[in-house]
Design an enzyme around this catalytic site. Structure first.
Site, PDB file in Angstrom:
ATOM      1  N   ASP A 147       0.827  -1.222   0.000  1.00  0.00           N
ATOM      2  CA  ASP A 147       0.000   0.000   0.000  1.00  0.00           C
ATOM      3  C   ASP A 147       0.853   1.261   0.000  1.00  0.00           C
ATOM      4  OD1 ASP A 147      -2.234  -1.561   0.171  1.00  0.00           O
ATOM      5  OD2 ASP A 147      -3.098  -0.529   1.892  1.00  0.00           O
ATOM      6  N   HIS A 207      -9.346   9.173  -2.924  1.00  0.00           N
ATOM      7  CA  HIS A 207      -9.841   7.838  -2.567  1.00  0.00           C
ATOM      8  C   HIS A 207     -10.682   8.030  -1.309  1.00  0.00           C
ATOM      9  CE1 HIS A 207      -9.392   3.345  -2.003  1.00  0.00           C
ATOM     10  NE2 HIS A 207      -9.790   3.735  -0.794  1.00  0.00           N
ATOM     11  N   ASN A 210     -14.620   4.474   3.690  1.00  0.00           N
ATOM     12  CA  ASN A 210     -14.628   4.580   5.153  1.00  0.00           C
ATOM     13  C   ASN A 210     -13.267   5.080   5.629  1.00  0.00           C
ATOM     14  OD1 ASN A 210     -15.980   4.284   7.661  1.00  0.00           O
ATOM     15  ND2 ASN A 210     -14.753   2.464   8.053  1.00  0.00           N
ATOM     16  N   GLY A 211     -12.210   4.616   4.952  1.00  0.00           N
ATOM     17  CA  GLY A 211     -10.885   5.225   5.069  1.00  0.00           C
ATOM     18  C   GLY A 211     -10.723   6.128   3.861  1.00  0.00           C
ATOM     19  N   ASP A 282     -21.573   5.751   8.601  1.00  0.00           N
ATOM     20  CA  ASP A 282     -22.003   5.478   7.225  1.00  0.00           C
ATOM     21  C   ASP A 282     -22.603   6.725   6.598  1.00  0.00           C
ATOM     22  OD1 ASP A 282     -23.587   4.630   4.920  1.00  0.00           O
ATOM     23  OD2 ASP A 282     -23.200   2.587   5.610  1.00  0.00           O
ATOM     24  N   ARG A 284     -24.347   7.166   4.003  1.00  0.00           N
ATOM     25  CA  ARG A 284     -25.741   7.057   3.540  1.00  0.00           C
ATOM     26  C   ARG A 284     -26.711   7.366   4.673  1.00  0.00           C
ATOM     27  NH1 ARG A 284     -24.173   1.336   1.006  1.00  0.00           N
ATOM     28  NH2 ARG A 284     -23.179   1.352   3.065  1.00  0.00           N
ATOM     29  N   GLY A 330     -15.699   3.801  -2.281  1.00  0.00           N
ATOM     30  CA  GLY A 330     -17.140   3.748  -2.002  1.00  0.00           C
ATOM     31  C   GLY A 330     -17.881   5.066  -2.059  1.00  0.00           C
ATOM     32  N   GLU A 333     -17.098   7.174  -5.472  1.00  0.00           N
ATOM     33  CA  GLU A 333     -17.783   6.625  -6.652  1.00  0.00           C
ATOM     34  C   GLU A 333     -19.293   6.810  -6.606  1.00  0.00           C
ATOM     35  OE1 GLU A 333     -16.615   2.481  -7.004  1.00  0.00           O
ATOM     36  OE2 GLU A 333     -14.526   3.017  -6.620  1.00  0.00           O
ATOM     37  N   ASN A 334     -19.851   6.936  -5.390  1.00  0.00           N
ATOM     38  CA  ASN A 334     -21.313   6.868  -5.257  1.00  0.00           C
ATOM     39  C   ASN A 334     -22.006   8.073  -4.644  1.00  0.00           C
ATOM     40  OD1 ASN A 334     -21.929   4.070  -6.209  1.00  0.00           O
ATOM     41  ND2 ASN A 334     -20.405   3.588  -4.649  1.00  0.00           N
TER      42      ASN A 334
END
Length: 400
Positions: A147, A207, A210-211, A282, A284, A330, A333-334
């Site tokens: 990484d 990027h 969640n991280g 989260d 959302r 995540g 992208e969303n």
């Protein structure tokens, strides 16, 4: 001739895998083994687009790999274990020792173990996976993909902390950065989409999951990134605080009677969006709560976006401008909402984005969200770390 490559992400009690046909980068199957070493381990594998799940006790990673290989044969994914040509293993920390991926030998394995003090939660788990595959598939190349490797091109002025210099020399205290495989993948993909040589582009890669980490990529090389010595630094994340004043740690200890370890646990697991909102990590959930009038949830989203926004300005300054801003992972992208908040007010540096295009890019879709006349291009790219891992197995495993 095509090669079958396994991309592996081993945790202390889990094993995530993808079998990829190279160089086509075609996904053959993928799956996950959970609760390794515990009762009722769960093995999930995708067969012809359907998930097949079994529950059984799996005592360790060697047994997990054995069961996975048996499942490949049982479902006619392979005829024989010799059909697998190489494996690639995600390793969280390569320190300064590994500026690129490397074919794994006993010596490399030992060095990864020595680097465990820099990533005590991850490197030992990554090693369990490596050892299991080397034991069961001894005659094929196994490659470690770090990484941290992509960020080893950062100059001293970016990676050094303003501490006594001997702390860096004696203990390796410096910025390392993470999510390198993802930043590398999306920067290469952005260049392909623009049909321009990556050497000619200044890219800011966001990027955001969640991280989350932001990277400044100049001519295909990382020159700065938001995460630091650990993945706790940088922007606000799901449960991680990101950057704070270091003097807060002894202050919190004094006020609450907590130990340094307990405060670190709070910064890693009880802070970020969760800490600010008091309800969820989260995005959302927080978006729904904010819409229904919860002020703290809205405030958490505002803080989250503003930190990313600030890094974009900072990295544009570092590179004397920017050609492309990439959103991935995540949230990147969303989340139409977070992308909009992050891009708000960046017209002064040539960022003109189209709200309609932004709304249309969700759920794994790839594309540009800038207006055609925008000097700075803005692109959403679903990250594919596994394909990047498979590419490196081909290169560093001598399979090309």
């Amino acid at each position: 001739m095509s090669k079958l490559i396994l991309a592996i992400n081993a945790g202390s009690s889990s094993l995530k895998f993808q079998l990829i046909r190279m160089p086509e980068e075609e996904l053959v199957t993928k799956g996950l083994i959970e609760r390794i070493g515990l009762k009722d381990s769960i093995f999930t594998i995708e067969v012809n687009g359907e998930k097949v799940k079994t529950v059984q006790d799996i005592k360790d990673h060697v047994e997990a790999v054995d069961i996975m290989l048996d499942a490949f044969k049982a479902h006619n994914i392979i005829n024989d274990i010799n059909d697998i040509d190489g494996t690639g293993h995600r390793v969280v920390h390569g320190g300064e020792k590994f500026p690129e991926s490397v074919a794994i030998t006993d010596e490399v394995e030992k060095e990864i173990e020595e680097l465990s003090e820099l990533a005590p939660l991850h490197n030992p788990a990554n090693l369990m996976g490596i050892r299991a595959f080397r034991k069961l598939l001894p005659n094929i190349p196994h490659v470690a993909i770090f990484d941290t490797a992509f960020h080893q091109t950062m100059p001293e002025k970016a990676y050094l902390y303003s501490l006594p210099y001997h702390y860096y020399k004696d203990y390796g205290i410096r910025k390392y950065g993470f999510h390198g495989t993802s930043h590398k993948f999306v920067s290469q993909r952005a260049a392909e989409m623009l049909d321009k040589p990556i050497e000619d582009l200044r890219i800011i890669s966001c990027h955001i999951g969640n991280g989350a980490s932001i990277a400044a990529i100049d001519g295909g090389k990382s020159i700065d990134t938001s995460m630091g010595f650990t993945p706790l630094a940088g922007v606000t994340m799901g449960t991680r605080s990101g950057n704070i004043d270091p003097a807060l740690i002894p202050f919190i200890m004094e006020k609450t009677g907590k130990t340094a370890e307990q405060v670190l646990e709070i910064l890693n697991k009880e802070s970020g969006l969760l800490g600010l909102s008091g309800t969820s990590s989260d995005l959302r959930d927080l978006s729904e709560e904010a819409e229904s009038g919860k002020a703290r949830s809205q405030m958490a989203l505002d803080v989250f976006a503003s930190k990313i926004h600030k890094y974009i300005g900072s990295y544009a300054a570092r590179m004397h401008g920017v050609d492309v801003i990439v959103f991935t992972a995540g949230i990147g992208e969303n989340s139409v909402e977070i992308r909009a908040k992050v891009l708000e007010g960046l017209e002064f540096m040539g960022v003109y984005w189209d709200p309609k295009k932004n709304e249309n890019l969700l759920r794994g879709k790839e594309g540009f969200i800038n207006y055609p006349h925008s000097p700075v291009k803005v692109v959403v790219i679903p990250t594919d770390e596994e394909s990047m891992i498979a590419r490196d197995v081909m290169t560093f495993g001598g399979l090309k």
